[in-house]
Structures are given as structure tokens and as C-alpha cells.
Design an enzyme around this catalytic site. Structure first.
Site, PDB file in Angstrom:
ATOM      1  N   GLY B  53     -37.287 -52.732  31.449  1.00 47.55           N
ATOM      2  CA  GLY B  53     -37.086 -54.167  31.356  1.00 47.55           C
ATOM      3  C   GLY B  53     -35.619 -54.519  31.476  1.00 47.55           C
ATOM      4  O   GLY B  53     -34.751 -53.730  31.100  1.00 47.55           O
ATOM      5  N   HIS B  56     -30.949 -55.081  28.995  1.00 41.07           N
ATOM      6  CA  HIS B  56     -30.250 -53.971  28.340  1.00 41.07           C
ATOM      7  C   HIS B  56     -28.997 -53.581  29.110  1.00 41.07           C
ATOM      8  O   HIS B  56     -28.475 -52.485  28.930  1.00 41.07           O
ATOM      9  CB  HIS B  56     -31.169 -52.751  28.243  1.00 41.07           C
ATOM     10  N   ASP B 109     -43.772 -48.927  30.367  1.00 39.28           N
ATOM     11  CA  ASP B 109     -42.961 -48.081  31.245  1.00 39.28           C
ATOM     12  C   ASP B 109     -43.657 -46.753  31.526  1.00 39.28           C
ATOM     13  O   ASP B 109     -43.671 -46.267  32.659  1.00 39.28           O
ATOM     14  CB  ASP B 109     -41.597 -47.786  30.605  1.00 39.28           C
ATOM     15  N   HIS B 218     -35.447 -54.221  21.576  1.00 42.24           N
ATOM     16  CA  HIS B 218     -36.079 -55.509  21.905  1.00 42.24           C
ATOM     17  C   HIS B 218     -36.252 -56.333  20.645  1.00 42.24           C
ATOM     18  O   HIS B 218     -37.010 -57.292  20.615  1.00 42.24           O
ATOM     19  CB  HIS B 218     -37.449 -55.296  22.534  1.00 42.24           C
TER      20      HIS B 218
END
Lengths: 330, 330
Positions: B53, B56, B109, B218
Site C-alpha cells: 500500500g 509508507h 499483500d 497503518h
């Protein structure tokens, strides 16, 4: 207060101890607050010394190393270092070829570097000074007579630092530093205020849903406050302010700088808008640097700095640099 | 909402356009969301592909370049990329020597990289996978079965990337990546929540004056919430959690990582405390990296990752790397 600190009084000393541990290639005098490249003084080469209040990291300590600064003097947060630090730094790095002080235009810094230059000359060190005043947002402000020194400092330190590394003499390094400053312009935008450790609360009041256009790197007031704008609108405003003042004929290097708390994801998105405006204004971009380089503690926001370059300045920009925050080439 | 964006829907595409403009040494396919080192495929060398995602940054796109990743696939913010991106990336970088997928342990993932591996193998690409699960804070959490993958990803990508750059074969590169993961442990602390563009408000509620120990990248819940602690106390807690799990016999590399909105000044101060605890626990530190590398948008906070190294892993860590976010040597 959402800070990762022990007590406000030791913030700068703590950071210097942490910097020393992470960077064996630097000599960090925690007590006297001087950061020096380990191999200084470098025989036959001019040495750049800069400094200023802490809270703008990686500026200046993160720019110490081959190809950029020979030494940096961190003051307390948002407070000028004292002349004693600067003299010590000059003495530590002078090889006999002279020292160039790079001074951001804030009243305290200017006075202290002036005094330090006199004291260093008394000790037989040849000193030149360059004043950085690239911020087009306002003339005169909270801590400044004239324009403030902000993102352009990175260009002055990198490009003049490369000239020094090449072995150019003091008057040439000084002239290059001046040329870089004359050709650099910045404009900053705050989406939030920053919080200093000593105060423990935001240094100014910026309500959610508003932004400050033309902010300084200590949260000094800018040109105007507006309702929140999009990245596209901010880029239009900031780049126009810079381009109208600089009126570049040739290519520029662009610094798209984060103020500290804006995610890199957003900075890259903002860079896309900056590049769009520059293309619309027919300003060719030779190089672009995106990241947090001249910060304002935990302020959310960004600044745009353009430096108009000729062949020599671009060559010096591309020259190798080995510092904690900027490194490329060899 | 204090964000430097246009609309939430275009945040990732905008960032990729900005990244393309800043980094001519990368090939950025904005539409298909793949970032590739420009000289890929590199004849005879294994290629590392990672992704996850967005939010980051600089992970993973900022780690693409010689000596680290061959390609990265960014998903939407905090959302796994899709198999199609990974297959495309693998096809773009495979020289015939095979591809290593570096996968952080989040359910989305893991599933997508598994599917991508099958699809890529159908196209005749030899694929190996390594799962990164270095976070000691919790087992099983919001998006994960088992431990989460966080800061250790940087060590896996750098060290296995160096092995690939040296020309080591796929099974060796894979074994090294596994060894790095087995020897890496992380622990994170949040001083504030983060705000995703889509939500526009903090993803969880963390009142002023409290912190969350063991946070994920997250904002997934950690071990416990406490009243605000000092840098010294946080370092004691975080380093102890890591050291007790890792029980290192030899030297470590330390990553003192910012979550995004914590000033570098504070991170360096925190590093001083981390080094103090490591010295008290008799853990020798071979190298230290301080900065914002595996972030969580605008979250304030930090994490500590230790990677226990032998001679080979330390040599590979020191090997040259040329990416937007990590670069040294040549």
C-alpha cells in the site's frame, strides 16, 4: 504535546549525541555545539561554515561533509548560535585557505556571524560572508530586516561547497555563493503551525481548513491567510510568486521542500503540480529535489525554491557530495 | 484536513507523476503503477520486486535502483497492489536470472503476491518469495495473520538487493533475504494517529497526552496505550521489546525510523536514547540509520528495528546503493 523528547532544555544536546552515534564520519562536539567533517581541515581548500537555530533539520548539520559544509553550528531551537561556536568551527576547519560563513538573513544570525568574523580574523583566519535572503514572500518580518533566508540556503551550501571542494580560492567561492543567492527564490506555505519544545503548544494559531501563504520557517506570518486550497492551486500561487520575482532566462534547479510533517507521498504529488506550472511558464527544469530539507519542526506544508543555473552552477550542483542528508556521485 | 492534495482519488497517480519528474533514473509507469530502475533488466542478475500500500514512502518506490529493488508496485493508500502490477514489474525486470518478491506480511499483500508468482511462472519467469514479519509488538492484528512486516523490510531489500547486484543466483539471494528477516525485529510507537486522504480524519483516536506502544504502520492497535512517556522511557520499552525477542549474540544494524511527522531533531535525540539502552544491554551496534524510511503518512512517532548481522550481511549492507532514499558508495 506530542513530542519525542526528554525535557525541552536538552533537546539540542540530545540530538547532537544521537547524530554523533549515527554518523562516525562527523566529529560532533556536543558540549560546544559544533559539527565538523572528520577530515577537516582539508589542506589547501576553503571551508564553508554555516549555522542557525535548530528545528530546521537536516539543515545545517545534515549538510556537513565532503562537497558541502565543513562545519555547522546549531543554536537552540529557532535561536541563533553564538559567536563562540562559529569561531570554534572556523578554527577547526580552516586550512589557511580561508572560511566562508553562510548566513541566513535573520537579525540574530547576522549580528552573531559578524561578530564571529571579526573574532576569527583576530585569530588570523581569513573570513568571507554570504547572506542568504531568497524568500520572496515578505520584506521585513518578525526576525528579519529584508528578505528571509530559507530554501535557497541549500543551493548556496551545495554549489559553493562544491567550488570549495574543487580547490577554488576564497574570493571565487564567495562570488559563486553570492551568485547562487542572487539567482534563488523561495515561497513557503503552511498547512499547520509548528510546536517548539519550550512552548509545548503551536507557535501560532492556524485553524483547520485554512492555510498561510508565504510562511517563514519559524512560522512568521506570510502574505495572507486563505481557506484551504488544492495542491494544484498552491503550486500555481507559490511558483508564480517565485517566477515573477526571479524571471529566469535559463534552466532552473527546483527544490520541492517539505516543512516537516507533510508526507513524502503528498510532496511528490505537489511536485507534479510544480512541474506543470513551470512547463506552462516555459521555465526549463534541469534538476529536481523533493523531500524534507529545510524544515520547521512538525509544521505541515511545503516550499518551492528555484535556482537559475548556468553551466558552471549546474556542474557544481552535480558534483559529488557526501553528507548525511545529501549524497550523490563520488 | 491539512493535506497537500488535489482529490483523494488521484493521490497515488499524482505522486507517481511527481516521482517521475524528480527521478529520471527511474521509469515510472503512472497508469499501470510500476516503478522500475531505468537500466532493467540487468543481464545475468536476479531482480528484487516489492510493493504494498502507498502511504509508507519512501518505502518501496524510493528504494528502487542499483543495489536494492529492481521494481516497486504501489497500491492505493494502505491497500495492497494487484497481481497484475506485480506480474508486469516482474516481466519488466527479469533478465532470465529470476525474480525475488519481497512481501510484507499483510493478508492482502500475501495473497496478491502469491497469485502474481503463479501468473509470472506461467509466463516463464522464475519467482521466489520472501515474507517479512519483523514486528514483535503483536501476533495477528487488523490486517495480518502472524507478525506484521515493518522496518525490517528495509534491511531485507537493501541486503538481498546487494546480493542480487553482486550477481548471486536466485536461491542464494532468497536465502539471504530469509536470513535477514529471521534476524530482524521491530517495535513502533505512535504519538498521534495518521489521516488517510480517503477518510480525511485520523484513522483512530489517540488523545493528546497518550501514546500507543506497539503500533503498526497503518495505525493498527499495539500492545497498550499509556500516558505520554519521555524519549528515554520510550527507548527503554521499544529496545527491550526488540532485544528480548531477537536475543542477538553479535553486532546489529539499528534503524531509528520516523513515522512521518516527527521532526528529525527529535529522531536524533531518540537515537541517543536507543544507543544508550543498547550499550546497557551489551548489544554492539555496527551501523545506525536515522530518518523517515518506513512511514505511516502523517503519523507522529517512531520505530526501532534491529538486524543482527554476520560478516557477510554487514558487507552487503555497506555495498553501494543508488536509490532516491538510500544512497552510498559507488
Amino acid at each position: 504535546m506530542r513530542m519525542l523528547i526528554n525535557v525541552p532544555e536538552t533537546v539540542v544536546a540530545d540530538a547532537l549525541r544521537g547524530m554523533a552515534a549515527a554518523h562516525p564520519e562527523l566529529t560532533v562536539d556536543v558540549e560546544r555545539r559544533v559539527v565538523v567533517r572528520r577530515d577537516a581541515p582539508v589542506e589547501g581548500k576553503v571551508a564553508l561554515v554555516s549555522g542557525g537555530g535548530s528545528g530546521h533539520e537536516p539543515l545545517h548539520g545534515g549538510f556537513v561533509g565532503p562537497g558541502m559544509l565543513a562545519a555547522a553550528c546549531p543554536g537552540e531551537v529557532f535561536t541563533s548560535p553564538v559567536p563562540d561556536q562559529m569561531v570554534r568551527a572556523a578554527a577547526a576547519v580552516d586550512s589557511g585557505a580561508g572560511v566562508l560563513f553562510v548566513v541566513k538573513n535573520y537579525t540574530g544570525d547576522v549580528l552573531n556571524f559578524e561578530m564571529a568574523a571579526e573574532l576569527a580574523e583576530d585569530e588570523g583566519i581569513q573570513v568571507a560572508k554570504v547572506l542568504v535572503d531568497d524568500d520572496v514572500a515578505v520584506t521585513d518580518s518578525l526576525y528579519t530586516a529584508g528578505r528571509r533566508g530559507t530554501g535557497g540556503t541549500l543551493f548556496v551550501e551545495k554549489i559553493a561547497g562544491a567550488a570549495a571542494e574543487e580547490g577554488q580560492p576564497l574570493e571565487r567561492v564567495e562570488a559563486i555563493a553570492r551568485r547562487v543567492n542572487e539567482r534563488s527564490r523561495s515561497f513557503g506555505v503552511a498547512l499547520s503551525a509548528c510546536t517548539t519544545p519550550a512552548k509545548g503548544s503551536p507557535t501560532f494559531d492556524l485553524p483547520e481548513g485554512e492555510l498561510e501563504l508565504g510562511i517563514g520557517i519559524h512560522g512568521e506570518p506570510g502574505r495572507e491567510r486563505r481557506a484551504m486550497m488544492t495542491s494544484r492551486e498552491i503550486a500555481d500561487f507559490a511558483v508564480d510568486a517565485v517566477v515573477e520575482d526571479l524571471r529566469p532566462d535559463g534552466p532552473v534547479i527546483a527544490l520541492v521542500n517539505g516543512m516537516g510533517a507533510t508526507p513524502l507521498l503528498e510532496l511528490y504529488g505537489f511536485n507534479a503540480e510544480v512541474q506543470r506550472v513551470l512547463a506552462e511558464r516555459h521555465v526549463p527544469v534541469a534538476r529536481t529535489l523533493v523531500g524534507n530539507y529545510v524544515t520547521s519542526l512538525d509544521m505541515a506544508g511545503c516550499s518551492v525554491t528555484l535556482c537559475e543555473v548556468d553551466e558552471e552552477l549546474l556542474r557544481l550542483w552535480d558534483a559529488p557530495v557526501q553528507t548525511p542528508a545529501l549524497r550523490w556521485g563520488r
